[in-house]
Scaffold this motif. Sequence first.
Motif, PDB file in Angstrom:
ATOM      1  N   THR A  81     -28.593   3.416  -8.031  1.00 25.07           N
ATOM      2  CA  THR A  81     -27.587   2.358  -7.921  1.00 25.07           C
ATOM      3  C   THR A  81     -26.274   2.973  -7.454  1.00 25.07           C
ATOM      4  O   THR A  81     -26.132   4.199  -7.383  1.00 25.07           O
ATOM      5  N   GLU A  82     -25.351   2.107  -7.148  1.00 34.90           N
ATOM      6  CA  GLU A  82     -24.053   2.564  -6.637  1.00 34.90           C
ATOM      7  C   GLU A  82     -22.940   1.833  -7.371  1.00 34.90           C
ATOM      8  O   GLU A  82     -23.010   0.611  -7.572  1.00 34.90           O
ATOM      9  N   VAL A  83     -21.931   2.597  -7.763  1.00 36.03           N
ATOM     10  CA  VAL A  83     -20.747   2.026  -8.400  1.00 36.03           C
ATOM     11  C   VAL A  83     -19.530   2.387  -7.556  1.00 36.03           C
ATOM     12  O   VAL A  83     -19.558   3.348  -6.782  1.00 36.03           O
ATOM     13  N   CYS A  84     -18.478   1.597  -7.701  1.00 32.74           N
ATOM     14  CA  CYS A  84     -17.271   1.794  -6.880  1.00 32.74           C
ATOM     15  C   CYS A  84     -16.049   1.933  -7.774  1.00 32.74           C
ATOM     16  O   CYS A  84     -15.896   1.201  -8.760  1.00 32.74           O
ATOM     17  N   CYS A  85     -15.181   2.860  -7.356  1.00 37.30           N
ATOM     18  CA  CYS A  85     -13.875   3.027  -8.001  1.00 37.30           C
ATOM     19  C   CYS A  85     -12.831   2.442  -7.075  1.00 37.30           C
ATOM     20  O   CYS A  85     -12.605   2.945  -5.961  1.00 37.30           O
ATOM     21  N   MET A  86     -12.211   1.355  -7.495  1.00 37.44           N
ATOM     22  CA  MET A  86     -11.221   0.648  -6.676  1.00 37.44           C
ATOM     23  C   MET A  86      -9.830   1.199  -6.969  1.00 37.44           C
ATOM     24  O   MET A  86      -9.423   1.291  -8.134  1.00 37.44           O
ATOM     25  N   LEU A  87      -9.097   1.572  -5.889  1.00 44.35           N
ATOM     26  CA  LEU A  87      -7.742   2.105  -6.016  1.00 44.35           C
ATOM     27  C   LEU A  87      -6.724   1.048  -5.619  1.00 44.35           C
ATOM     28  O   LEU A  87      -7.010   0.158  -4.805  1.00 44.35           O
ATOM     29  N   SER A  88      -5.528   1.169  -6.176  1.00 46.90           N
ATOM     30  CA  SER A  88      -4.486   0.168  -5.922  1.00 46.90           C
ATOM     31  C   SER A  88      -3.971   0.211  -4.495  1.00 46.90           C
ATOM     32  O   SER A  88      -3.332  -0.741  -4.046  1.00 46.90           O
ATOM     33  N   GLY A 121      -5.847   0.114  -1.976  1.00 47.07           N
ATOM     34  CA  GLY A 121      -6.863  -0.536  -1.159  1.00 47.07           C
ATOM     35  C   GLY A 121      -8.060   0.327  -0.847  1.00 47.07           C
ATOM     36  O   GLY A 121      -9.019  -0.140  -0.216  1.00 47.07           O
ATOM     37  N   GLN A 122      -8.050   1.568  -1.287  1.00 48.20           N
ATOM     38  CA  GLN A 122      -9.158   2.478  -1.008  1.00 48.20           C
ATOM     39  C   GLN A 122     -10.288   2.258  -2.014  1.00 48.20           C
ATOM     40  O   GLN A 122     -10.053   1.951  -3.188  1.00 48.20           O
ATOM     41  N   THR A 123     -11.538   2.410  -1.540  1.00 50.87           N
ATOM     42  CA  THR A 123     -12.718   2.275  -2.395  1.00 50.87           C
ATOM     43  C   THR A 123     -13.502   3.575  -2.361  1.00 50.87           C
ATOM     44  O   THR A 123     -13.840   4.081  -1.282  1.00 50.87           O
ATOM     45  N   GLY A 147       4.723  12.129   2.320  1.00 46.85           N
ATOM     46  CA  GLY A 147       3.600  11.998   1.408  1.00 46.85           C
ATOM     47  C   GLY A 147       2.576  10.991   1.890  1.00 46.85           C
ATOM     48  O   GLY A 147       2.739  10.312   2.910  1.00 46.85           O
ATOM     49  N   GLY A 148       1.486  10.930   1.139  1.00 48.72           N
ATOM     50  CA  GLY A 148       0.412   9.994   1.433  1.00 48.72           C
ATOM     51  C   GLY A 148      -0.597  10.004   0.306  1.00 48.72           C
ATOM     52  O   GLY A 148      -0.468  10.723  -0.684  1.00 48.72           O
ATOM     53  N   TYR A 149      -1.626   9.188   0.461  1.00 50.52           N
ATOM     54  CA  TYR A 149      -2.687   9.097  -0.532  1.00 50.52           C
ATOM     55  C   TYR A 149      -3.827  10.043  -0.147  1.00 50.52           C
ATOM     56  O   TYR A 149      -4.277  10.054   1.008  1.00 50.52           O
ATOM     57  N   ASP A 150      -4.256  10.853  -1.088  1.00 52.73           N
ATOM     58  CA  ASP A 150      -5.421  11.716  -0.899  1.00 52.73           C
ATOM     59  C   ASP A 150      -6.150  11.792  -2.249  1.00 52.73           C
ATOM     60  O   ASP A 150      -5.978  12.729  -3.020  1.00 52.73           O
ATOM     61  N   ILE A 151      -6.937  10.754  -2.518  1.00 60.62           N
ATOM     62  CA  ILE A 151      -7.629  10.634  -3.806  1.00 60.62           C
ATOM     63  C   ILE A 151      -9.128  10.595  -3.529  1.00 60.62           C
ATOM     64  O   ILE A 151      -9.592   9.834  -2.661  1.00 60.62           O
ATOM     65  N   GLU A 183       0.499  12.648  -2.729  1.00 61.01           N
ATOM     66  CA  GLU A 183       1.854  12.660  -3.284  1.00 61.01           C
ATOM     67  C   GLU A 183       2.216  11.346  -3.972  1.00 61.01           C
ATOM     68  O   GLU A 183       3.355  11.188  -4.434  1.00 61.01           O
ATOM     69  N   TYR A 184       1.262  10.412  -4.069  1.00 58.97           N
ATOM     70  CA  TYR A 184       1.542   9.117  -4.666  1.00 58.97           C
ATOM     71  C   TYR A 184       0.569   8.848  -5.817  1.00 58.97           C
ATOM     72  O   TYR A 184      -0.606   9.214  -5.743  1.00 58.97           O
ATOM     73  N   PRO A 185       1.045   8.188  -6.849  1.00 59.24           N
ATOM     74  CA  PRO A 185       0.125   7.749  -7.903  1.00 59.24           C
ATOM     75  C   PRO A 185      -0.626   6.492  -7.469  1.00 59.24           C
ATOM     76  O   PRO A 185      -0.212   5.801  -6.521  1.00 59.24           O
ATOM     77  N   ALA A 186      -1.707   6.227  -8.138  1.00 56.81           N
ATOM     78  CA  ALA A 186      -2.475   5.017  -7.844  1.00 56.81           C
ATOM     79  C   ALA A 186      -3.192   4.575  -9.115  1.00 56.81           C
ATOM     80  O   ALA A 186      -3.577   5.396  -9.955  1.00 56.81           O
TER      81      ALA A 186
END
Length: 674
Positions: A452-459, A461-463, A370-374, A403-406
């Motif tokens: 403007t720009e907003v960011c969604c921060m993931l646990s 470390g992905q932005t 698995g891995g992160y794909d968000i 395959e992982y929650p965040a």
Amino acid sequence: MVRFTHVPIRAGEETFIVKCDIKRKAEPLELTVRTTCYQVEMTIKYKYQNETRTLYSHFPNSINLGRLYERIPCNVEFIFTNIGTAPWYFQCEPDKIANESHELKMSLSTAAGLVLSKDSRSVSLSIVATKKNTFTDIPFSIKITKGPEFNILFSGNAAMPEYTLSFREYDFGPKILLNKYDKGAYCVELIITNMDDTPIVLTKTSEDPDFLNVDLLSCVIQPRSRIQVPVSFIPLTAGVRESTIRLVFNDVKEETVHIKAEGVKLDILLMNGKDEMIDLGIVEVNKTVRREEEIRNNTQCTVPVWLEMTVANDFIATVTPKTFEMRPNSSSKIGVSLTPKKRGALYNGDVTLHHADYKIPLLSMTCLGGGYDISLNRQHVPFPAVIIGSSVVEHVCLVNQGEYPARYEWKMDSQVRQLFNIAPQKGNSNPGSFIPFEITFYPTKLFKSITTEVCCMLSNGQTLAMKLTGACLELPPSKEVIEFKTPVRKELINTILLENKTYTPWTLFPVLSGKYYSGEDRVEINPNGKLDYEVRYNPLLSTTEDKKHMGSVFFAFPDGRCMLYSLQGETMPPEGVSTILWTVTAKEETPKSLEVENWLYEPQRMKVTFSRTDRGNPEMFIIQGPEFIDLPPKCVKPYEVHLYALQEGVSNWKIEMMNERLKEYLWYSLTLNV
């Protein structure tokens, strides 16, 4: 006939005259006799142990036989050669008394014989010692007719052959049963060493049982050398087995070797039976997960084993240790590790224990790489022009295809928060989930455009960045009021003509307000084209005289113009849901079912009433059902009705279901055919 006898006393030719007086004859008869005498000439040699020597007649000949072995014959060969002209006879005579006193037995291949001129003959003398002893000057004579006599004195000693065995008893101990015949599985070498200077003949006289194989029939062990005899235990059935190997040396001495062994069943198992099926779940790519398990050897012997783990292309699978020995009634720990190399790769493998031809499955493992794909389904959200003091909403989805929650959280500075709001602000994203976000644009001051720009921060470390654009305009006066009038819960569509008088295509983002109004949030108008924009009015609740359904629709055009339309909706009583025809039998109770739909997103409690709409007597019919029906939000639920008619005929009825709190109702038209 006259017979003459001549006995020569020397070798050579002799001539003599024989006179014979004959009666009636004056002169005697003279005979001249000529004879030739030959001397007996010979050589006698003996051959013993590859050594040849000549015998002499004028003194005793001593022959040392050296060391003899009890009951093992030794052979002395005599070679008679006639070197003269005259033939002669020979006679061999062993001394019987001397032989018996020393317990020797002598036997000749030929005791006597004739040797012709220039010829040879051989005679073999076999000497056998019947017991261990030492003998000296045992006489043996050879007589030659009309010739000399040869005297021979034999000396030597008799003993048993000297040898050693590496063992006379051997216990294989417990050994694991074999699945098939294999004489090389459990083997020990019996080393037999010849300590003598003469060869030893070794013979196996015992037969091998079904569980034992001795690789020997008969062989000769050379002096001062050894042989290795493989002795194999072949356990095919469980139990203690014993056998005796019988060996005979030089056909005289018998030795026995006792063999003992035990066949046992292989019994190796996983200590924790619950771990026979291990699901490691989802493992991140290039990260290693390790499990430690314990296996136990219940077999009564040491078992050498090696472990094997199923190989997969997208995984690195290892098991340690690879090879080791398990002592009786002991436990050993093994480590199993998996490293996925690819997302979405599935591992289904086994760990197998091998011993000889045994294969024991210990455990099975499953694992998903698995891995992160968000990601966000939109990286740019353009808002239409908004009238100051109002708001517009756009939607964005957070898509988790990994395959992982965040955990996620939106980061916005204070200035952005005065214009935009994102809900929910934070939460969890599970694998396979689609989380909708509602982005509200509510400007409080006028501006032509804003970016403007907003960011969604993931646990992890992905932005995830997202760009927001919009504009704020003054509220224009309403161009006109568009009125709607329709039965409640029945949709009505009105159109607004939009016209593009430019030579470029337009993309408009209409802004509708009002609870029961809807329309396309994005429309395109071709250059110099027209479009009928549809406004849908679908009232779910009834209006009153003083409370209409109000709304508005706003259009901001690329040429800087804008139009605002007021919307006003009024409802009429609801239409019947459906017309129902039920046929029943008179004086017989008949159950019927009616499907009732809740059109609201909230539960409703409806009161049910039945009324006859024609001029017939309602008392001739009995229609019974629950007084109330409770409807869950936005669903269909059956309503059970029981009918009983007292007479034949056709009647018309109305079934009404009223929400007494909201004063909303629905009704059905029923025709009964009895």
